[in-house]
Design an enzyme around this catalytic site. Structure first.
Site, short mmCIF file in Angstrom:
data_model
loop_
_atom_site.label_atom_id
_atom_site.label_comp_id
_atom_site.label_asym_id
_atom_site.label_seq_id
_atom_site.Cartn_x
_atom_site.Cartn_y
_atom_site.Cartn_z
N GLY A 37 2.95 -30.57 5.65
CA GLY A 37 2.33 -30.80 6.96
C GLY A 37 0.93 -30.22 6.95
O GLY A 37 -0.08 -30.91 6.99
N TYR A 60 -0.67 -27.23 13.34
CA TYR A 60 0.01 -26.30 14.25
C TYR A 60 -0.96 -25.73 15.29
O TYR A 60 -0.84 -24.59 15.71
CB TYR A 60 0.70 -25.17 13.45
CG TYR A 60 1.65 -25.73 12.39
CD1 TYR A 60 2.82 -26.37 12.77
CD2 TYR A 60 1.34 -25.67 11.03
CE1 TYR A 60 3.67 -26.92 11.82
CE2 TYR A 60 2.17 -26.21 10.07
CZ TYR A 60 3.33 -26.83 10.47
OH TYR A 60 4.17 -27.38 9.53
N CYS A 92 -3.13 -14.59 30.66
CA CYS A 92 -2.82 -13.32 31.29
C CYS A 92 -1.86 -12.46 30.47
O CYS A 92 -0.78 -12.10 30.94
CB CYS A 92 -2.22 -13.65 32.66
SG CYS A 92 -2.25 -12.28 33.76
N1 LLP Z 1 9.62 -29.65 6.17
C1 LLP Z 1 10.35 -28.87 6.99
C2 LLP Z 1 11.79 -29.06 7.04
C3 LLP Z 1 9.72 -27.91 7.78
O1 LLP Z 1 10.45 -27.15 8.58
C4 LLP Z 1 8.31 -27.76 7.72
C5 LLP Z 1 7.64 -26.78 8.54
C6 LLP Z 1 7.59 -28.60 6.85
C7 LLP Z 1 8.29 -29.54 6.09
C8 LLP Z 1 6.10 -28.56 6.71
O2 LLP Z 1 5.65 -27.32 6.30
P1 LLP Z 1 4.11 -27.12 5.92
O3 LLP Z 1 3.80 -27.99 4.73
O4 LLP Z 1 3.30 -27.51 7.09
O5 LLP Z 1 3.99 -25.67 5.61
N2 LLP Z 1 3.89 -23.02 12.99
C9 LLP Z 1 3.79 -22.39 11.68
C10 LLP Z 1 4.36 -23.24 10.59
C11 LLP Z 1 5.79 -23.65 10.88
C12 LLP Z 1 6.34 -24.55 9.85
C13 LLP Z 1 7.68 -25.08 10.26
N3 LLP Z 1 8.25 -25.99 9.33
C14 LLP Z 1 2.31 -22.06 11.41
O6 LLP Z 1 1.48 -22.33 12.29
O7 LLP Z 1 1.98 -21.50 10.39
#
Ligand code: LLP
Length: 414
Positions: free
Chosen positions: A272, A372, A343
């Site tokens: 992602g 994100y 706040c």
């Molecule tokens: N696949 C699954 C099953 C996931 O749960 C996630 C992310 C991804 C793929 C993609 O992960 P990435 O390639 O984006 O690292 N809000 C957090 C990140 C949460 C990720 C949750 N799952 C942040 O802002 O760092």
């Protein structure tokens, strides 16, 4: 201080001041050419022939960005009916989506089945539920290989301290349930967690999953997960994830495994952040500067309702200051704490950061905010979500999601 946006020609002939003037503040700005470049990097870094990139749209599900990502040939993973809804609207076909579920209701499962989308379950009980709802159907299984990775404990999604996946000791039970309901196990998937900067750890995890896959002789695919990191500290010259060597090692391992497995199996990843983080900058305005005891606070409109990552995970985002008017000179740096307008005292974007002297009226750019960022924004304090704009390949700006209005806050009431 090096300016990422200068190095990448992020704004082209446009300027942050003009964009804020035109669309208001705060504002998410995306650059199409950077987005396409990141898509191309990941679709080509592995030479294994049957390799597919599923974009994990929880990172950013803006419709216009999804259309571009689809044009670049990526498929997608989804975790909710809402994500499926926008993916379909963006042109993704049901066959191009893998629904990676967690604790879903019977109704949600029925929604996925009715749309002809393949579901991955991550518990024995949900596998049973699927069997009852769709006997004879196709299914995928999310495994927990026993270790995880991530930039913060809350984003490690495998190993002992997580709700995700089915432990490897349960493989005989998975097979029993599949047999009972005559389910075809199409694929296995895992996701170790979010943000790794060295490929070796990912390869280790993938290798584990491939070993497990050997005991499932009829697979169509193996999905080895996402988590590909980006350097958030570019101003301190943090190196990028080294994709060439990583890709070569991965390709070698996959090719060898496929030969031994004896059947052509599609291999997927589900990144992602890597796809969208760097194509997005969050712009905001400095409304207030004050000294409270020993801290100099730069007060902006960038509350954690707009960008939650620093507050949630103590995440670092590089910051650029754009003097307004641009002709103003930069004074020497000073240590400041950049805060939003929410706040809560924890509403901090950057703590004790050395920045060029900031004045009220200046514009502030939060780098690498494409992943994100908007997708985790909220209406906390009844604040409105910002607009999103795209700088297209010709360098022209275009609104791709309007700013919310006060009326939007009332939409859900009778
Ligand atoms: N696949 C699954 C099953 C996931 O749960 C996630 C992310 C991804 C793929 C993609 O992960 P990435 O390639 O984006 O690292 N809000 C957090 C990140 C949460 C990720 C949750 N799952 C942040 O802002 O760092």
């Amino acid at each position: 201080m090096n300016y990422y946006t200068k190095e990448t020609n992020f704004y082209g002939n446009l300027s942050p001041e003009k964009l804020i003037e035109r669309y208001g503040s705060p504002l998410y700005v995306y650059n199409e050419s950077i987005l396409r470049e990141r898509c191309k990097e990941l679709t080509s870094f592995v030479s294994y022939p049957d390799f597919k990139v599923n974009y994990s749209c929880k990172a950013n599900s803006n419709l216009s960005l999804l259309k571009i990502i689809h044009q670049e040939g990526l498929h997608a993973d989804a975790i909710s009916p809402g994500e499926v809804h926008v993916l379909l609207k963006a042109g993704f076909k049901p066959k191009e989506i893998l629904y990676i579920s967690n604790n879903i209701s019977k109704e949600e499962m029925e929604y996925v089945i009715a749309h002809g989308i393949l579901l991955s379950v991550d518990s024995l009980s949900q596998l049973e539920q699927y069997g009852r709802l769709n006997p004879g159907g196709n299914i995928a299984i999310r495994l927990n290989p026993g270790f995880g990775i991530g930039h913060h404990k809350n984003v490690i999604t495998a190993g002992e301290n997580t709700k995700f996946g089915i432990g490897l000791e349960n493989i005989p039970h998975i097979k029993q349930i599949a047999k009972k309901f005559n389910l075809k196990i199409m694929g296995l998937n895992q996701h170790l967690g979010s943000l790794f900067m060295k490929g070796d750890i990912f390869i280790e995890g993938a290798n584990l999953l491939l070993k497990v896959a050997d005991s499932f002789p009829h697979l169509d695919f193996v999905d080895i997960g996402g988590g590909f990191g980006i350097p958030y500290q570019k101003q301190d010259n943090e190196p990028r994830l080294e994709l060439i060597e990583f890709g070569n090692k991965l390709s070698e391992m996959l090719t060898k495994w496929a030969q031994d497995y004896g059947k052509n199996v599609k291999v997927m990843i589900e990144p992602g952040r890597y796809i969208v983080a760097e194509c997005g900058v969050l712009l905001g305005s400095v409304h207030n500067i004050k000294q409270n005891h020993s801290t100099r606070y730069i007060g902006t409109d960038l509350g954690f309702n707009v960008l939650a990552r620093p507050m949630l995970y103590d995440s670092h985002h590089d910051i650029e200051i754009y003097k307004n008017p641009p002709s103003c000179k930069f004074d020497p740096h000073e240590k400041v704490t950049v805060v939003g307008n929410i706040c809560e005292s924890g509403d901090i974007i950057a703590k004790e950061r050395l920045l060029p002297k900031v004045d009220e009226g200046d514009i502030i750019g939060i780098m690498d905010a494409g992943a994100y960022g908007y997708s985790m924004s909220s209406n906390y304090n009844n604040r409105l979500r910002p607009a999103e704009i795209l700088i297209d390949l010709e360098g022209k700006d275009r609104l791709i999601r309007r700013r919310e209005t006060l009326e939007d806050l009332m939409n859900c009431f009778n």
